[in-house]
Design a protein around this motif. Structure first.
Motif, PDB file in Angstrom:
ATOM      1  N   VAL A 284       0.861  -1.169   0.000  1.00  0.00           N
ATOM      2  CA  VAL A 284       0.000   0.000   0.000  1.00  0.00           C
ATOM      3  C   VAL A 284       0.907   1.233   0.000  1.00  0.00           C
ATOM      4  O   VAL A 284       1.865   1.303   0.754  1.00  0.00           O
ATOM      5  CB  VAL A 284      -0.908  -0.016   1.250  1.00  0.00           C
ATOM      6  CG1 VAL A 284      -1.594   1.307   1.450  1.00  0.00           C
ATOM      7  CG2 VAL A 284      -1.917  -1.129   1.155  1.00  0.00           C
ATOM      8  N   SER A 285       0.618   2.203  -0.863  1.00  0.00           N
ATOM      9  CA  SER A 285       1.438   3.410  -0.959  1.00  0.00           C
ATOM     10  C   SER A 285       0.559   4.647  -0.812  1.00  0.00           C
ATOM     11  O   SER A 285      -0.181   4.996  -1.726  1.00  0.00           O
ATOM     12  CB  SER A 285       2.167   3.440  -2.302  1.00  0.00           C
ATOM     13  OG  SER A 285       2.957   4.595  -2.413  1.00  0.00           O
ATOM     14  N   LYS A 286       0.616   5.282   0.375  1.00  0.00           N
ATOM     15  CA  LYS A 286      -0.163   6.495   0.664  1.00  0.00           C
ATOM     16  C   LYS A 286      -1.621   6.325   0.256  1.00  0.00           C
ATOM     17  O   LYS A 286      -2.213   7.148  -0.431  1.00  0.00           O
ATOM     18  CB  LYS A 286       0.450   7.717  -0.022  1.00  0.00           C
ATOM     19  CG  LYS A 286       1.777   8.130   0.534  1.00  0.00           C
ATOM     20  CD  LYS A 286       1.618   8.783   1.877  1.00  0.00           C
ATOM     21  CE  LYS A 286       2.957   9.281   2.397  1.00  0.00           C
ATOM     22  NZ  LYS A 286       2.858   9.847   3.714  1.00  0.00           N
ATOM     23  N   HIS A 287      -2.219   5.226   0.677  1.00  0.00           N
ATOM     24  CA  HIS A 287      -3.599   4.879   0.328  1.00  0.00           C
ATOM     25  C   HIS A 287      -4.560   5.478   1.354  1.00  0.00           C
ATOM     26  O   HIS A 287      -4.514   5.134   2.529  1.00  0.00           O
ATOM     27  CB  HIS A 287      -3.749   3.367   0.272  1.00  0.00           C
ATOM     28  CG  HIS A 287      -5.142   2.895   0.024  1.00  0.00           C
ATOM     29  ND1 HIS A 287      -5.808   3.154  -1.153  1.00  0.00           N
ATOM     30  CD2 HIS A 287      -6.008   2.207   0.808  1.00  0.00           C
ATOM     31  CE1 HIS A 287      -7.021   2.628  -1.081  1.00  0.00           C
ATOM     32  NE2 HIS A 287      -7.164   2.053   0.108  1.00  0.00           N
ATOM     33  N   THR A 288      -5.431   6.386   0.904  1.00  0.00           N
ATOM     34  CA  THR A 288      -6.444   6.980   1.767  1.00  0.00           C
ATOM     35  C   THR A 288      -7.683   6.093   1.732  1.00  0.00           C
ATOM     36  O   THR A 288      -8.220   5.811   0.668  1.00  0.00           O
ATOM     37  CB  THR A 288      -6.803   8.403   1.302  1.00  0.00           C
ATOM     38  OG1 THR A 288      -5.621   9.183   1.261  1.00  0.00           O
ATOM     39  CG2 THR A 288      -7.808   9.042   2.238  1.00  0.00           C
ATOM     40  N   VAL A 289      -8.126   5.666   2.904  1.00  0.00           N
ATOM     41  CA  VAL A 289      -9.295   4.788   3.003  1.00  0.00           C
ATOM     42  C   VAL A 289     -10.512   5.649   3.307  1.00  0.00           C
ATOM     43  O   VAL A 289     -10.577   6.300   4.343  1.00  0.00           O
ATOM     44  CB  VAL A 289      -9.080   3.722   4.102  1.00  0.00           C
ATOM     45  CG1 VAL A 289     -10.287   2.816   4.192  1.00  0.00           C
ATOM     46  CG2 VAL A 289      -7.821   2.921   3.819  1.00  0.00           C
TER      47      VAL A 289
ATOM     48  N   ASP B 281       0.427   3.702   4.641  1.00  0.00           N
ATOM     49  CA  ASP B 281       1.592   3.664   3.754  1.00  0.00           C
ATOM     50  C   ASP B 281       2.543   2.565   4.206  1.00  0.00           C
ATOM     51  O   ASP B 281       2.858   2.453   5.384  1.00  0.00           O
ATOM     52  CB  ASP B 281       2.311   5.006   3.765  1.00  0.00           C
ATOM     53  CG  ASP B 281       3.428   5.082   2.747  1.00  0.00           C
ATOM     54  OD1 ASP B 281       3.409   4.309   1.767  1.00  0.00           O
ATOM     55  OD2 ASP B 281       4.325   5.916   2.911  1.00  0.00           O
TER      56      ASP B 281
ATOM     57  N   ILE C 182      -4.842   7.377   6.283  1.00  0.00           N
ATOM     58  CA  ILE C 182      -3.917   7.215   5.167  1.00  0.00           C
ATOM     59  C   ILE C 182      -2.882   6.178   5.594  1.00  0.00           C
ATOM     60  O   ILE C 182      -2.139   6.391   6.547  1.00  0.00           O
ATOM     61  CB  ILE C 182      -3.230   8.546   4.803  1.00  0.00           C
ATOM     62  CG1 ILE C 182      -4.276   9.588   4.438  1.00  0.00           C
ATOM     63  CG2 ILE C 182      -2.227   8.332   3.670  1.00  0.00           C
ATOM     64  CD1 ILE C 182      -3.723  11.002   4.320  1.00  0.00           C
TER      65      ILE C 182
ATOM     66  N   ARG D 197      -3.084  -4.624   1.667  1.00  0.00           N
ATOM     67  CA  ARG D 197      -4.445  -4.152   1.366  1.00  0.00           C
ATOM     68  C   ARG D 197      -5.110  -3.699   2.654  1.00  0.00           C
ATOM     69  O   ARG D 197      -4.846  -4.232   3.727  1.00  0.00           O
ATOM     70  CB  ARG D 197      -5.248  -5.289   0.738  1.00  0.00           C
ATOM     71  CG  ARG D 197      -6.579  -4.832   0.163  1.00  0.00           C
ATOM     72  CD  ARG D 197      -7.281  -5.953  -0.561  1.00  0.00           C
ATOM     73  NE  ARG D 197      -8.271  -6.539   0.353  1.00  0.00           N
ATOM     74  CZ  ARG D 197      -8.644  -7.802   0.340  1.00  0.00           C
ATOM     75  NH1 ARG D 197      -8.126  -8.650  -0.513  1.00  0.00           N
ATOM     76  NH2 ARG D 197      -9.550  -8.247   1.181  1.00  0.00           N
TER      77      ARG D 197
END
Length: 79
Positions: free
Chosen positions: A10-15, A32, A30, A42
């Motif tokens: 996951v790379s700087k993934h905003t949920v 990372d 967020i 995930r």
């Protein structure tokens, strides 16, 4: 399903909550793991206070997931 192979981090993934449109607000976490030894593959949003995190298997032994390494940003005080 949970047996799916998770290949990347996951790379700087905003949920964001399901159906939410617009800019992330405080409390929209967020995640990372795009750094050496990061292994978060995930993230699934369940509720504001609950997330399912899927850790990638260890590189040298894919049968195991014995550690986790990732960051979380944008947390609000009560969260």
């Amino acid at each position: 399903g949970s047996d799916d192979i998770i290949a990347g981090n996951v790379s700087k993934h905003t949920v964001l909550p399901a159906g939410y449109c617009g800019q992330p607000k405080k409390g929209h976490l967020i995640f990372d793991a795009c750094f050496e030894s990061g292994n978060l593959g995930r993230v699934d949003h369940i509720t504001e206070f609950e997330y399912d995190l899927f850790i990638r298997p260890d590189t040298c032994n894919p049968r195991f997931r014995v550690w986790f390494n990732f960051t979380v940003e944008n947390v609000k005080e009560s969260q």
